[in-house]
Scaffold this active site. Structure first.
Site, PDB file in Angstrom:
ATOM      1  CE1 TYR A 161       1.091   0.007   4.413  1.00  0.00           C
ATOM      2  CE2 TYR A 161      -0.021   2.112   4.249  1.00  0.00           C
ATOM      3  CZ  TYR A 161       0.818   1.263   4.927  1.00  0.00           C
ATOM      4  OH  TYR A 161       1.379   1.666   6.107  1.00  0.00           O
ATOM      5  NE  ARG A 213       6.847   4.408  -0.043  1.00  0.00           N
ATOM      6  CZ  ARG A 213       6.702   5.278   0.952  1.00  0.00           C
ATOM      7  NH1 ARG A 213       7.760   5.686   1.617  1.00  0.00           N
ATOM      8  NH2 ARG A 213       5.518   5.744   1.272  1.00  0.00           N
ATOM      9  CE  LYS A 222       3.413   3.375   3.182  1.00  0.00           C
ATOM     10  NZ  LYS A 222       3.464   3.272   4.634  1.00  0.00           N
TER      11      LYS A 222
HETATM   12  N1  PDD Z   1       3.185   5.720   7.013  1.00  0.00           N
HETATM   13  N2  PDD Z   1       7.886   4.504   8.346  1.00  0.00           N
HETATM   14  C1  PDD Z   1       6.774   3.769   8.398  1.00  0.00           C
HETATM   15  C2  PDD Z   1       6.802   2.439   9.091  1.00  0.00           C
HETATM   16  C3  PDD Z   1       5.581   4.230   7.801  1.00  0.00           C
HETATM   17  O1  PDD Z   1       4.469   3.484   7.835  1.00  0.00           O
HETATM   18  C4  PDD Z   1       5.596   5.504   7.169  1.00  0.00           C
HETATM   19  C5  PDD Z   1       4.384   6.055   6.495  1.00  0.00           C
HETATM   20  C6  PDD Z   1       6.779   6.241   7.151  1.00  0.00           C
HETATM   21  C7  PDD Z   1       6.864   7.582   6.453  1.00  0.00           C
HETATM   22  O2  PDD Z   1       6.790   7.421   5.058  1.00  0.00           O
HETATM   23  P1  PDD Z   1       6.277   8.577   4.077  1.00  0.00           P
HETATM   24  O3  PDD Z   1       7.075   9.794   4.405  1.00  0.00           O
HETATM   25  O4  PDD Z   1       6.602   8.048   2.731  1.00  0.00           O
HETATM   26  O5  PDD Z   1       4.817   8.785   4.319  1.00  0.00           O
HETATM   27  C8  PDD Z   1       7.909   5.708   7.735  1.00  0.00           C
HETATM   28  C9  PDD Z   1       2.002   6.073   6.265  1.00  0.00           C
HETATM   29  C10 PDD Z   1       1.668   7.520   6.375  1.00  0.00           C
HETATM   30  C11 PDD Z   1       0.893   5.137   6.656  1.00  0.00           C
HETATM   31  O6  PDD Z   1       1.215   4.100   7.193  1.00  0.00           O
HETATM   32  O7  PDD Z   1      -0.257   5.422   6.365  1.00  0.00           O
END
Ligand code: PDD
Length: 296
Positions: free
Chosen positions: A33, A52, A157
């Site tokens: 996701y 990503r 992710k």
């Molecule tokens: N979360 N680390 C983890 C484990 C995350 O789940 C996220 C993002 C980030 C930050 O990534 P980014 O800057 O690309 O949003 C780091 C999203 C917001 C979520 O889980 O919904």
């Protein structure tokens, strides 16, 4: 404003949006996701998120629709929503598969699934974060360690979030806003849903990708913006004690943007208020958003 969902091209209200109980996203967390947010109704840094998503899907061998097709579905779903700001979540699951297949294969075998499902959720996004950015938030360094890269690499992710959920559960017991997780070697890795930065002696430090973290898109942007501002940034390992001794600490994510941390497990960080480097970076981030999404 209502929640709108797109399931394999069909745009539905929340109440009518259903997926098979044999979908492996549900059964095994066998799905990937992305979470984005809109500014002025337009998803921010969508290209980076779709890149990503493709990388995560490739790592776990889920065949993904092309980025153009996904972008079209995001656009259609956002257009079906009333004007406003939204959180956009894109999920690709491996699709339906048998729990007990005929023949020698085991139910976990991904080759038993024929067609992945593409879901787009468009969820109203109130501006709660702005108030928290002014005050800063408390965090807790939790006992749950981030998955080792050799087991379930945090750079994928995936919707399999049990590691993060256990961490959030531990942080909630301490009334902390975010759980800070260490990697198996004991170094600070990342938040349960954010990346983490500290400031020391005028420099910004953040754990390197090799620490076993998600390659956050906001993290990447903040590294770029900090360099533009002439701030020395280091991607380097640090210990929980370095975080506790830091002058400033902040979290980054697509939803949190830059979120100051003012307390960790009851210890104030720096002055106990959002620090000057953190505020400068947040302002620079907002400026970047304004430049790339001029109000219509
Ligand atoms: N979360 N680390 C983890 C484990 C995350 O789940 C996220 C993002 C980030 C930050 O990534 P980014 O800057 O690309 O949003 C780091 C999203 C917001 C979520 O889980 O919904």
């Amino acid at each position: 404003m209502k929640e709108i969902v797109n399931i394999n091209g069909e745009i539905l209200g929340r109440d009518r949006a259903v997926l098979s109980i044999f979908d492996r996203g549900f059964l095994y967390g066998d799905s990937v996701y992305e979470t984005l947010r809109t500014y002025d109704g337009i998803p921010f840094l969508q290209d980076r998120h779709l890149r990503r998503l493709a990388a995560s899907a490739e790592r776990i061998t889920i065949p993904l629709p092309g980025s153009k097709e996904i972008a079209r579905e995001i656009e259609r779903t956002c257009q079906a929503a009333e004007p406003g700001e939204y959180l956009v979540r894109v999920v690709v699951t491996r699709g339906e598969g048998p729990i007990w297949p005929a023949g020698p294969a085991v139910g976990l075998d991904p080759s038993l699934c024929k067609s992945p499902s593409l879901l787009v959720y468009v969820i109203p996004f109130p501006r709660r974060i702005e108030a928290l950015q002014k005050t800063g938030v408390p965090v807790s360094i939790v006992p749950i360690r981030r998955n080792p890269r050799e087991s379930l690499d945090p750079s994928i992710k995936s919707c399999n979030q049990l590691n993060n959920i256990l961490a959030v559960t531990a942080a909630s017991r301490k009334a902390a806003f975010e759980a800070i997780m260490r990697n198996p070697a004991g170094y600070v890795a990342e938040g349960a849903s954010s990346n983490v930065f500290i400031a020391r002696g005028g420099e910004i430090w953040t754990p390197p990708l090799a620490a076993g973290i998600l390659e956050g898109i906001t993290r990447e942007v903040i590294l770029e913006l900090a360099r533009d501002l002439g701030i020395t940034v280091r991607e380097q390992d640090f210990l929980p004690q370095d975080l506790l001794d830091s002058e400033e600490c902040f979290l980054t994510s697509s939803l949190k943007e830059v979120l100051p941390v003012v307390e960790c497990d009851g210890h104030p960080i720096g002055s106990g208020r959002p620090g000057p480097l953190t505020i400068r970076l947040l302002e620079k981030y907002r400026e970047m958003v304004r430049i790339s999404h001029p109000p219509r």
